[in-house]
Write a protein that holds these residues in place. Structure first.
Motif, PDB file in Angstrom:
ATOM      1  N   UNK A  25       5.295  55.106  64.916  1.00  0.00           N
ATOM      2  CA  UNK A  25       4.687  55.766  63.762  1.00  0.00           C
ATOM      3  C   UNK A  25       4.170  54.712  62.802  1.00  0.00           C
ATOM      4  N   UNK A  26       3.373  55.141  61.861  1.00  0.00           N
ATOM      5  CA  UNK A  26       2.828  54.231  60.874  1.00  0.00           C
ATOM      6  C   UNK A  26       1.491  53.640  61.275  1.00  0.00           C
ATOM      7  N   UNK A  27       1.254  53.546  62.548  1.00  0.00           N
ATOM      8  CA  UNK A  27       0.007  52.986  63.070  1.00  0.00           C
ATOM      9  C   UNK A  27      -0.064  53.319  64.548  1.00  0.00           C
ATOM     10  N   UNK A  28      -1.244  53.574  65.033  1.00  0.00           N
ATOM     11  CA  UNK A  28      -1.370  53.822  66.461  1.00  0.00           C
ATOM     12  C   UNK A  28      -1.096  52.543  67.256  1.00  0.00           C
ATOM     13  N   UNK A  29      -0.404  52.696  68.361  1.00  0.00           N
ATOM     14  CA  UNK A  29      -0.114  51.550  69.226  1.00  0.00           C
ATOM     15  C   UNK A  29      -0.945  51.603  70.502  1.00  0.00           C
ATOM     16  N   UNK A  30      -1.963  52.425  70.503  1.00  0.00           N
ATOM     17  CA  UNK A  30      -2.732  52.654  71.726  1.00  0.00           C
ATOM     18  C   UNK A  30      -3.468  51.420  72.228  1.00  0.00           C
ATOM     19  N   UNK A  31      -3.656  50.415  71.380  1.00  0.00           N
ATOM     20  CA  UNK A  31      -4.326  49.195  71.833  1.00  0.00           C
ATOM     21  C   UNK A  31      -3.368  48.013  71.919  1.00  0.00           C
ATOM     22  N   UNK A  32      -2.070  48.277  71.780  1.00  0.00           N
ATOM     23  CA  UNK A  32      -1.069  47.204  71.821  1.00  0.00           C
ATOM     24  C   UNK A  32      -0.286  47.249  73.125  1.00  0.00           C
ATOM     25  N   UNK A  33      -0.084  46.086  73.726  1.00  0.00           N
ATOM     26  CA  UNK A  33       0.870  46.012  74.818  1.00  0.00           C
ATOM     27  C   UNK A  33       2.271  46.188  74.249  1.00  0.00           C
ATOM     28  N   UNK A  34       3.121  46.847  75.000  1.00  0.00           N
ATOM     29  CA  UNK A  34       4.473  47.128  74.520  1.00  0.00           C
ATOM     30  C   UNK A  34       5.506  46.779  75.587  1.00  0.00           C
ATOM     31  N   UNK A  35       6.719  46.513  75.131  1.00  0.00           N
ATOM     32  CA  UNK A  35       7.748  46.101  76.081  1.00  0.00           C
ATOM     33  C   UNK A  35       9.104  46.691  75.788  1.00  0.00           C
ATOM     34  N   UNK A  36       9.953  46.620  76.794  1.00  0.00           N
ATOM     35  CA  UNK A  36      11.369  46.961  76.671  1.00  0.00           C
ATOM     36  C   UNK A  36      12.194  45.699  76.881  1.00  0.00           C
ATOM     37  N   UNK A  37      13.196  45.543  76.049  1.00  0.00           N
ATOM     38  CA  UNK A  37      14.129  44.440  76.158  1.00  0.00           C
ATOM     39  C   UNK A  37      15.545  45.005  76.070  1.00  0.00           C
ATOM     40  N   UNK A  38      16.523  44.213  76.446  1.00  0.00           N
ATOM     41  CA  UNK A  38      17.907  44.655  76.320  1.00  0.00           C
ATOM     42  C   UNK A  38      18.791  43.472  75.954  1.00  0.00           C
ATOM     43  N   UNK A  39      19.915  43.821  75.330  1.00  0.00           N
ATOM     44  CA  UNK A  39      20.858  42.788  74.921  1.00  0.00           C
ATOM     45  C   UNK A  39      22.275  43.289  75.145  1.00  0.00           C
ATOM     46  N   UNK A  40      22.980  42.600  76.018  1.00  0.00           N
ATOM     47  CA  UNK A  40      24.379  42.894  76.277  1.00  0.00           C
ATOM     48  C   UNK A  40      25.243  42.050  75.346  1.00  0.00           C
ATOM     49  N   UNK A  41      26.467  42.489  75.076  1.00  0.00           N
ATOM     50  CA  UNK A  41      27.350  41.726  74.182  1.00  0.00           C
ATOM     51  C   UNK A  41      27.517  40.282  74.643  1.00  0.00           C
ATOM     52  N   UNK A  42      27.303  39.369  73.714  1.00  0.00           N
ATOM     53  CA  UNK A  42      27.457  37.959  74.031  1.00  0.00           C
ATOM     54  C   UNK A  42      26.269  37.318  74.708  1.00  0.00           C
ATOM     55  N   UNK A  43      25.254  38.123  74.990  1.00  0.00           N
ATOM     56  CA  UNK A  43      24.072  37.599  75.674  1.00  0.00           C
ATOM     57  C   UNK A  43      22.860  37.599  74.753  1.00  0.00           C
ATOM     58  N   UNK A  44      21.868  36.820  75.148  1.00  0.00           N
ATOM     59  CA  UNK A  44      20.613  36.838  74.427  1.00  0.00           C
ATOM     60  C   UNK A  44      19.800  38.070  74.833  1.00  0.00           C
ATOM     61  N   UNK A  45      18.868  38.414  73.988  1.00  0.00           N
ATOM     62  CA  UNK A  45      17.977  39.530  74.307  1.00  0.00           C
ATOM     63  C   UNK A  45      17.093  39.117  75.488  1.00  0.00           C
ATOM     64  N   UNK A  46      17.002  40.002  76.474  1.00  0.00           N
ATOM     65  CA  UNK A  46      16.239  39.674  77.671  1.00  0.00           C
ATOM     66  C   UNK A  46      15.160  40.700  77.965  1.00  0.00           C
ATOM     67  N   UNK A  47      14.142  40.220  78.628  1.00  0.00           N
ATOM     68  CA  UNK A  47      13.011  41.054  79.010  1.00  0.00           C
ATOM     69  C   UNK A  47      13.410  42.050  80.087  1.00  0.00           C
ATOM     70  N   UNK A  48      12.895  43.272  79.962  1.00  0.00           N
ATOM     71  CA  UNK A  48      13.116  44.303  80.969  1.00  0.00           C
ATOM     72  C   UNK A  48      11.803  44.718  81.618  1.00  0.00           C
TER      73      UNK A  48
END
Length: 126
Positions: A25-48
């Motif tokens: 919301x707030x702005x259309x994201x239709x022209x932006x690439x988007x991603x999912x990431x995840x972070x487990x306890x004690x770990x760095x955020x990683x690409x999904x």
């Protein structure tokens, strides 16, 4: 300014499926690439996974390829992550992210993304 809100997380058993959503919301994201990431306890955020602005191109981490599918509906300003055959090692907080610049390559580093959601927790029991 783009606001992102994830939903759909929960507690499931190994082998189950979940579908995460990321509403912008707030702005259309239709022209932006988007991603999912995840972070487990004690770990760095990683690409999904990452999806191009058009939805035509996607890329996945080796650990989820063949099990997870990223998609988007630009008319709804929403991105999805379908997660099948979940494993205990998939347990993490999952974040969606959006680029700030239109178009461009499919980046895998969290530092390449400007907007982030608050995360949704996924717990997979064995």
């Amino acid at each position: 300014q783009v606001q992102l809100v994830e939903s759909g997380g929960g507690l499931v058993q190994a082998g189950d499926s979940l579908r995460l959503s990321c509403a912008a919301s707030g702005h259309t994201v239709s022209t932006y690439n988007m991603g999912w990431f995840r972070q487990a306890p004690g770990n760095e955020r990683e690409f999904v996974a990452v999806i191009a602005w058009s939805g035509a191109t996607t890329s996945y981490a080796n650990s989820v390829a063949g099990r997870f599918t990223v998609s988007r509906d630009n008319a709804k300003n929403t991105m999805y992550l379908q997660m099948n055959s979940l494993k205990p090692e998939d347990t993490a907080v999952y974040y969606c992210a959006s680029r700030k610049l239109s178009l461009g390559p499919l980046y895998r580093s969290p530092s390449d993304y400007a907007y982030w959601g608050q995360g949704t927790r996924v717990t997979v029991s064995s």
